[in-house]
Design an enzyme around this catalytic site. Structure first.
Site, short mmCIF file in Angstrom:
data_model
loop_
_atom_site.label_atom_id
_atom_site.label_comp_id
_atom_site.label_asym_id
_atom_site.label_seq_id
_atom_site.Cartn_x
_atom_site.Cartn_y
_atom_site.Cartn_z
N GLY A 30 0.84 -1.20 0.00
CA GLY A 30 0.00 0.00 0.00
C GLY A 30 0.87 1.23 0.00
N GLY A 72 -0.01 4.42 -0.67
CA GLY A 72 -0.64 5.73 -0.53
C GLY A 72 0.25 6.61 0.33
CB VAL A 73 -0.28 9.98 1.82
CG1 VAL A 73 0.48 10.88 2.78
CG2 VAL A 73 -0.60 10.74 0.54
NE ARG A 105 -4.60 -6.47 -4.57
CZ ARG A 105 -5.82 -6.90 -4.27
NH1 ARG A 105 -6.34 -6.69 -3.07
NH2 ARG A 105 -6.54 -7.55 -5.17
CE LYS A 128 -5.40 6.21 14.27
NZ LYS A 128 -6.47 6.53 13.34
CG HIS A 188 -6.55 8.72 18.60
ND1 HIS A 188 -6.78 9.14 17.29
CD2 HIS A 188 -5.48 9.44 19.03
CE1 HIS A 188 -5.90 10.07 16.96
NE2 HIS A 188 -5.10 10.27 17.99
CG ASN A 189 -9.42 8.07 14.52
OD1 ASN A 189 -8.33 8.16 15.07
ND2 ASN A 189 -9.54 7.69 13.27
CD GLU A 222 -8.47 13.03 14.53
OE1 GLU A 222 -8.80 13.21 13.34
OE2 GLU A 222 -7.64 12.16 14.88
CE LYS A 243 -10.22 9.86 4.83
NZ LYS A 243 -8.78 9.54 4.59
NE ARG A 253 -15.95 15.87 12.05
CZ ARG A 253 -14.71 15.45 11.84
NH1 ARG A 253 -14.45 14.69 10.79
NH2 ARG A 253 -13.74 15.77 12.67
#
Length: 469
Positions: A10, A12-13, A34, A182, A185-186, A189, A259, A286
C-alpha cells in the site's frame, strides 16, 4: 541472498511515508502496490536507500526474511480480507501480517481467529499522526498476541514518535484492542476539533476579531494548559493567506467530511450502554454541516435573535471564558472516551492499561496534548479510576471552570449561535453530578404502557403499579 526485514503493501501517502520512516531507521524494506504503480515506478527510477520496490506480489513476499513480517497500509474493510486471501498461499507458519489501517475492531477480532487456525500471526495496529507522523514518528497502538507484538516491537519503537525520549508505542492487548483504542482516539479527535471550531466561531461572531487576531489568541492558548497539536495547527490555519492576501480559511466550504471512525465509536458506546454524548454530538454536527442546501433555505425562513457584539470592555473576560470552557469541554470528552475504553476492556477481556494509552497519545498522534500527562498520572495511581472527572486534579479544574462554560453557552444561546458540543458537555456534567434525576418519571411511563416494572428507593425488588385503576 540477503533478505529484507519487513514488507509494506500500500503506497498511498501513509504507506509510502511509513516505509520511508522504517528505511530511515536502518531497516531493509520491500514495498508493493496492487494498483497504480506510479510510486513503485518512481522508486525504480530514483532508488532510495533501504527501499526495494517490487511489481510482483510473489517476488515481494519471497524477498522477506523468515518468519516474514508484512505491513498492510490499505483501505479498511473488504480490501484487507481480499489481500489476506491473495497472499495467504505464499505464507508459512509464524509469518506475521500487520494491518496498519483504520479497520473496524470487530473485523480485526475475526481476522485474528481466522489466521490463528493457519498459524499465521496477526496484529491490528492503530497508527495515528497523519502524513507527517507516518514519516517522522506516529503514535502506534498494536493489538494481537504478545508473541506477534514482540516480533515487530523493535521496529515500532524505532519509528514511533518520542516524548522526552520515550517511544509512543505500547502493547495494547489481545485481538481488536489496538484498533479499538485507535477508534476511540479518532472519536475524541472529532469532539476536540468541534470544540475548537465552536470556540473559533464564538470569537468571530461575538467579538468580531479578524483571523490574525484569532490566530494570536490560539497561539497564546497553546503556551498554557490548552497546549496541544490541534490548538497549534489552528493558530497556523487562521493566519494563512494566499498570494492575493486572502485568508485561506475564509474560502473553505463549511461542510465537514468524515471517514466513519467517529460513527463506529458512537455505535460501540450504544452497544456498551455507556454515555458518549460529547463525541456522538460531534459526529452528528458533521452530518448536519453536510446539509448545506437545507441550511441555506432554513436561514431564509427560520428566525433567531440578532447577534450583538460583546462590549470591548468585556472582551478580555469573554476570551478567557471561552478558553476555560474549551479546556473543560476537552476534559469531559477525554473522560468519556477513556470511560468507554474501560467498558470495552471489561466486555472483551482486554485488560487495557490506561496509563500506557495516555502515554502513547502524548506525541505523534492528532489528539496529543500536555494534559495527557495528568491523565497518565491519574491512571498510574489507579487503573480502575471510575471517571476522570472524579480524580483530584480534574475535580479542581472542573469546579473552577464550569461557570465559564455556563456563561459561554448562555451568551451563545442569547445570540442564536449554535454550540452543540459545548452544550452537550455541560449537560453531561450536570447530569453526572445529579443525585436524583428525572429518570424516575421515565420508569413510571415505561411501567404504565408496558408493565416493565421499576425499582423503589425505599424497598428492594421490582414493582408494578396499575396506573389506571
Amino acid at each position: 541472498m540477503l533478505k529484507n526485514d519487513i514488507g509494506v503493501i500500500g503506497m498511498g501517502v501513509m504507506g509510502k511515508n511509513l516505509a520511508h520512516n522504517i528505511a530511515n531507521h536502518g531497516y531493509q524494506v520491500s514495498v508493493f502496490n496492487r494498483s497504480n504503480n506510479s510510486t513503485i515506478n518512481t522508486l525504480v527510477q530514483n532508488p532510495i536507500t533501504g527501499l526495494f520496490p517490487f511489481f510482483s506480489l510473489k517476488e515481494f513476499i519471497f524477498s522477506l526474511k523468515k518468519p516474514r513480517c508484512i505491513l498492510f497500509m490499505i483501505k479498511a474493510g473488504s480490501p484487507v480480507d481480499e489481500l489476506i486471501l491473495l497472499i495467504k498461499p505464499y505464507l508459512e507458519h509464524d509469518d506475521l501480517i500487520i494491518d496498519g489501517g483504520n479497520s473496524f475492531f470487530k473485523d480485526t477480532i475475526l481476522r485474528c481467529k481466522m489466521l490463528k487456525k493457519s498459524r499465521i500471526l496477526f496484529l491490528g495496529a492503530g497508527i495515528s499522526g497523519g502524513e507527517e507522523g507516518a514519516l517522522n514518528g506516529p503514535a502506534i497502538m498494536p493489538g494481537g498476541t504478545e508473541e506477534a507484538y514482540k516480533r515487530v516491537s523493535c521496529i515500532f519503537k524505532d519509528i514511533s514518535a518520542k516524548y522526552k525520549g520515550e517511544s509512543c508505542v505500547e502493547y495494547i492487548g489481545p485481538n481488536g484492542s489496538g484498533h479499538y483504542v485507535k477508534m476511540v482516539h479518532n472519536g475524541i479527535e472529532y469532539s476536540d476539533m468541534e470544540l475548537i471550531a465552536e470556540s473559533y466561531f464564538l470569537l468571530k461572531k461575538l467579538l468580531g476579531v479578524n483571523n490574525q487576531e484569532m490566530s494570536d489568541i490560539f497561539c497564546i492558548w497553546n503556551t498554557g494548559e490548552l497546549s496541544s497539536y490541534l490548538i497549534e495547527i489552528t493558530g497556523h490555519i487562521l493566519s494563512k493567506k494566499n498570494s492575493q492576501g486572502i485568508y485561506e480559511l475564509d474560502r473553505i466550504l463549511d461542510e465537514a467530511s468524515q471517514k466513519g471512525t467517529g460513527m463506529w465509536t458512537a455505535q460501540s458506546a450504544l452497544e456498551l450502554h455507556t454515555p458518549l454524548s460529547v463525541i456522538t454530538e460531534s459526529v452528528f454536527i458533521r452530518y448536519l454541516s453536510a446539509l448545506r442546501a437545507q441550511r441555506f433555505i432554513a436561514s431564509t425562513v427560520l428566525k433567531g435573535p440578532d447577534c450583538v457584539l460583546i462590549d470591548s470592555n468585556n472582551k478580555k473576560e469573554f476570551i478567557e471564558d471561552i478558553r476555560k470552557a474549551l479546556f473543560l469541554g476537552k476534559i469531559i470528552s477525554y473522560a468519556q472516551g477513556f470511560n468507554q475504553m474501560k467498558e470495552a476492556s471489561q466486555k472483551y477481556l482486554w485488560n487495557l492499561n490506561f496509563s500506557n494509552i495516555a502515554k502513547i497519545f502524548r506525541a505523534g498522534c492528532i489528539i496529543r496534548a500536555n494534559f495527557l500527562n495528568d491523565i497518565m498520572t491519574s491512571f498510574s495511581k489507579n487503573n480502575d479510576v471510575i471517571n476522570l472527572l472524579l480524580t483530584p486534579y480534574f475535580q479542581d479544574v472542573i469546579n473552577l471552570y464550569q461557570q465559564s462554560l455556563r456563561r459561554v453557552i448562555i451568551t451563545a444561546t442569547k445570540n442564536g449561535i449554535a454550540v452543540p458540543v459545548f452544550s452537550s458537555a455541560l449537560s453531561y456534567y450536570d447530569s453526572y453530578r445529579t443525585v436524583n434525576s428525572s429518570a424516575n418519571l421515565i420508569q413510571a411511563q415505561r411501567d404504565y404502557f408496558g408493565s416493565h416494572t421499576y425499582k423503589r428507593i425505599d424497598e428492594k425488588g421490582s414493582f408494578h403499579t396499575d396506573w389506571i385503576h
